[in-house]
Design a protein around this motif. Structure first.
Motif, mmCIF file in Angstrom:
data_model
loop_
_atom_site.group_PDB
_atom_site.id
_atom_site.type_symbol
_atom_site.label_atom_id
_atom_site.label_comp_id
_atom_site.label_asym_id
_atom_site.label_seq_id
_atom_site.Cartn_x
_atom_site.Cartn_y
_atom_site.Cartn_z
ATOM 1 N N ASN A 168 0.835 -1.203 0.000
ATOM 2 C CA ASN A 168 0.000 0.000 0.000
ATOM 3 C C ASN A 168 0.872 1.256 0.000
ATOM 4 N N ASN A 169 0.480 2.245 -0.802
ATOM 5 C CA ASN A 169 1.298 3.447 -0.946
ATOM 6 C C ASN A 169 1.255 4.345 0.286
ATOM 7 N N GLU A 170 0.233 4.233 1.128
ATOM 8 C CA GLU A 170 0.166 5.099 2.318
ATOM 9 C C GLU A 170 0.762 4.413 3.550
ATOM 10 N N THR A 171 0.291 3.206 3.854
ATOM 11 C CA THR A 171 0.769 2.519 5.065
ATOM 12 C C THR A 171 2.023 1.694 4.808
ATOM 13 N N GLY A 172 2.242 1.311 3.552
ATOM 14 C CA GLY A 172 3.346 0.402 3.225
ATOM 15 C C GLY A 172 3.024 -1.049 3.513
ATOM 16 N N VAL A 173 1.807 -1.330 3.981
ATOM 17 C CA VAL A 173 1.471 -2.702 4.371
ATOM 18 C C VAL A 173 1.455 -3.626 3.139
ATOM 19 N N VAL A 174 2.132 -4.764 3.293
ATOM 20 C CA VAL A 174 2.233 -5.745 2.203
ATOM 21 C C VAL A 174 0.982 -6.631 2.238
ATOM 22 N N GLN A 175 0.356 -6.771 1.111
ATOM 23 C CA GLN A 175 -0.933 -7.480 1.029
ATOM 24 C C GLN A 175 -0.735 -8.954 0.653
ATOM 25 N N PRO A 176 -1.675 -9.793 1.029
ATOM 26 C CA PRO A 176 -1.516 -11.248 0.818
ATOM 27 C C PRO A 176 -1.818 -11.673 -0.621
ATOM 28 N N VAL A 177 -0.981 -11.214 -1.527
ATOM 29 C CA VAL A 177 -1.204 -11.450 -2.958
ATOM 30 C C VAL A 177 -1.114 -12.944 -3.300
ATOM 31 N N ALA A 178 -0.029 -13.596 -2.851
ATOM 32 C CA ALA A 178 0.150 -15.018 -3.194
ATOM 33 C C ALA A 178 -0.976 -15.866 -2.582
ATOM 34 N N GLU A 179 -1.426 -15.461 -1.400
ATOM 35 C CA GLU A 179 -2.513 -16.216 -0.757
ATOM 36 C C GLU A 179 -3.804 -16.084 -1.569
ATOM 37 N N LEU A 180 -4.087 -14.869 -2.035
ATOM 38 C CA LEU A 180 -5.308 -14.699 -2.836
ATOM 39 C C LEU A 180 -5.203 -15.506 -4.133
ATOM 40 N N ALA A 181 -4.010 -15.503 -4.748
ATOM 41 C CA ALA A 181 -3.828 -16.275 -5.987
ATOM 42 C C ALA A 181 -4.139 -17.752 -5.728
ATOM 43 N N ARG A 182 -3.657 -18.257 -4.600
ATOM 44 C CA ARG A 182 -3.881 -19.672 -4.265
ATOM 45 C C ARG A 182 -5.382 -19.933 -4.032
ATOM 46 N N LEU A 183 -6.036 -19.018 -3.331
ATOM 47 C CA LEU A 183 -7.472 -19.192 -3.068
ATOM 48 C C LEU A 183 -8.276 -19.150 -4.376
ATOM 49 N N LEU A 184 -7.858 -18.276 -5.282
ATOM 50 C CA LEU A 184 -8.556 -18.193 -6.585
ATOM 51 C C LEU A 184 -8.390 -19.505 -7.345
ATOM 52 N N ASP A 185 -7.171 -20.064 -7.303
ATOM 53 C CA ASP A 185 -6.924 -21.346 -7.976
ATOM 54 C C ASP A 185 -7.805 -22.440 -7.378
ATOM 55 N N GLU A 186 -7.882 -22.456 -6.045
ATOM 56 C CA GLU A 186 -8.677 -23.497 -5.371
ATOM 57 C C GLU A 186 -10.149 -23.387 -5.746
ATOM 58 N N ARG A 187 -10.641 -22.140 -5.764
ATOM 59 C CA ARG A 187 -12.085 -21.963 -5.964
ATOM 60 C C ARG A 187 -12.488 -22.043 -7.442
ATOM 61 N N PHE A 188 -11.661 -21.454 -8.328
ATOM 62 C CA PHE A 188 -12.091 -21.336 -9.733
ATOM 63 C C PHE A 188 -11.297 -22.240 -10.679
ATOM 64 N N GLY A 189 -10.364 -23.018 -10.128
ATOM 65 C CA GLY A 189 -9.549 -23.887 -10.981
ATOM 66 C C GLY A 189 -8.254 -23.204 -11.330
ATOM 67 N N PRO A 190 -7.203 -24.005 -11.518
ATOM 68 C CA PRO A 190 -5.870 -23.414 -11.716
ATOM 69 C C PRO A 190 -5.708 -22.807 -13.108
ATOM 70 N N ARG A 191 -4.819 -21.825 -13.176
ATOM 71 C CA ARG A 191 -4.393 -21.323 -14.473
ATOM 72 C C ARG A 191 -3.404 -22.338 -15.050
ATOM 73 N N PRO A 192 -3.139 -22.458 -16.325
ATOM 74 C CA PRO A 192 -3.643 -21.567 -17.368
ATOM 75 C C PRO A 192 -5.031 -21.957 -17.875
ATOM 76 N N GLY A 193 -5.580 -23.073 -17.409
ATOM 77 C CA GLY A 193 -6.869 -23.502 -17.935
ATOM 78 C C GLY A 193 -7.989 -22.524 -17.640
ATOM 79 N N ARG A 194 -7.867 -21.801 -16.547
ATOM 80 C CA ARG A 194 -8.966 -20.930 -16.122
ATOM 81 C C ARG A 194 -8.960 -19.616 -16.913
ATOM 82 N N ALA A 195 -10.117 -19.241 -17.416
ATOM 83 C CA ALA A 195 -10.184 -17.967 -18.133
ATOM 84 C C ALA A 195 -10.422 -16.817 -17.165
ATOM 85 N N TRP A 196 -11.308 -17.006 -16.211
ATOM 86 C CA TRP A 196 -11.670 -15.934 -15.266
ATOM 87 C C TRP A 196 -11.832 -16.513 -13.873
ATOM 88 N N PRO A 197 -11.721 -15.716 -12.830
ATOM 89 C CA PRO A 197 -11.274 -14.322 -12.823
ATOM 90 C C PRO A 197 -9.767 -14.226 -13.086
#
Ligand code: PLP
Length: 406
Positions: A168-197
């Motif tokens: 974040n540009n104001e607080t500098g807090v690092v966000q859980p990007v890799a965790e969200l990517a993993r959750l998206l894979d679990e819920r919507f199927g892994p890339r590259p097969g997945r089109a969205w989200p």
């Protein structure tokens, strides 16, 4: 007047000498004759093209991707726009072709930079569904981190893209990007097969402070801006994972593999790549040094200024950023008073400077408006010295004391 202290590196940084030196031949019509149009077939064009592709390879090395996955842009704002508008419109056309019901949706958190928030709002005006008020509805926890599961819950089968900044540009807090990517894979199927989200990451404030390896982050697109890491202003890049289709923002002569029309700014790309390579090579030492300087600065401020609150301190933060509230004072007025005493800092994002609204980031963290209105951001960089942060703490204590005594 004593030397000024610059503590606003998150707003912008000076161009570093190595980047300027690398750019020079591509600006002048001197002996090297490298000023050509990278699309021209003659020798002048070939020299420019070779430099552009070398810069692309250097950036790809830092991101751990293929050179063809790098698109050079005019900066962070354009990269965020290209990613979000590009993904949204590509999904819309695919939706229409497949006669899918409804319109594509977009999801993001409330504490994103305006380059993301306003793009989401613009897409909502164009008929896309954006969860929340059009700027994203998911807030942060009290420590400044988003709950990745809350952002996941804002996505469904109709979500074309979800966006989350790395730091974040104001607080500098690092966000859980890799965790969200993993959750998206679990819920919507892994890339590259997945089109969205698709998953967009604004990593503009993370260079030289966090790893930018796109496979570790698990993103489909990632935005960088050169002037935040001592490259030239008006230069940026967007990483676009192979197989991800973007609708370009501007049509043109097929530049950047059809993803961004317009004659490429070779000097800017060369300056960006030079600064990026150096920032990445220097990262471990840079992070250690700036963390120590920040600890000294924050300790000195907290010891001398009763009631001061450092935001995001219990979460992982990028090493150079301190966002501090001084309850009872007005942030913009304090910034002016500090500047008059030789300390340059800001209330948050430079583009919303002077607007006088409480920080939307602190609001998203659920903090009261008084903390949001009295918050000031101090951010350091490669040229910041210990004497600077000690002087900064001393100026803060003196000015806050004086304003409170009024
Ligand atoms: N994203 C973030 C997190 C930023 O901090 C900024 C600039 O402050 C931007 C995007 C916009 O970048 P640029 O200034 O290159 O347009």
């Amino acid at each position: 007047m004593p030397q000024r202290v610059y503590a606003d590196w998150n707003a912008t940084a000076p161009l570093r000498a190595e980047a300027l030196d690398a750019m020079r031949p591509f600006l002048y019509g001197e002996a090297a004759a490298s000023f050509g149009n990278a699309a021209s077939v003659h020798r002048f064009g070939q020299a420019a093209r070779a430099a552009l592709e070398r810069a692309r390879r250097d950036c790809a090395d830092v991101l751990g991707c293929a050179p063809g996955e790098i698109v050079f842009t005019s900066g962070g704002t354009e990269s965020d726009n290209l990613a979000l508008r590009g993904l949204a419109w590509a999904a819309r056309y695919a939706w229409d072709e497949r006669r899918l019901p409804g319109v594509p949706r977009l999801a993001g958190a409330r504490f994103e930079h305006s380059a993301v928030r306003e793009t989401l709002a613009a897409l909502q005006r164009q008929g896309f569904e954006v969860e929340g008020d059009g700027h994203g509805s998911v807030g942060a926890q009290a420590d400044g981190r988003v709950d990745a599961r809350a952002l996941l819950a804002a996505c469904d089968e109709r979500t074309a893209a979800v966006t989350l900044m790395l730091a974040n540009n104001e607080t500098g807090v690092v966000q859980p990007v890799a965790e969200l990517a993993r959750l998206l894979d679990e819920r919507f199927g892994p890339r590259p097969g997945r089109a969205w989200p698709r998953f967009h990451v604004d990593a503009v404030q993370a260079v030289g402070k966090c790893s930018l390896k796109v496979d570790e982050l698990g993103c489909d697109t990632l935005a960088l801006s050169a002037h935040k890491f001592e490259g030239p202003k008006g230069a940026g890049l967007l990483y676009v994972r192979r197989g991800v289709t973007l609708e370009p923002l501007h049509a043109g002569g097929g530049h950047e593999d059809g993803r961004r029309g317009g004659t490429p700014n070779v000097a800017a790309a060369v300056g960006l790549a030079t600064a990026l390579k150096l920032a990445e090579a220097e990262r471990p030492a840079h992070v250690a040094r700036l963390s120590a300087l920040r600890a000294r600065f924050e300790a000195a401020v907290l010891a001398q200024v009763p009631g001061a609150v450092v935001h995001g301190a219990s979460a992982e933060r990028v090493a150079n950023t301190s966002f501090v509230s001084f309850p009872g004072l007005d942030g913009p007025m304090l910034v002016l008073a500090l500047d008059a005493e030789g300390l340059a800092c800001s209330t948050g994002a430079a583009c919303s400077e002077g607007v006088g609204r409480p920080s939307h980031v602190l609001d998203a963290m659920g903090l009261p408006p008084d903390l949001g209105r009295s918050a000031v951001r101090f951010s350091t960089g490669r040229l910041t010295r210990e004497a600077d942060v000690l002087a900064a703490a001393e100026i803060v204590a003196r000015v806050v004391g004086r304003l409170r005594a009024k």
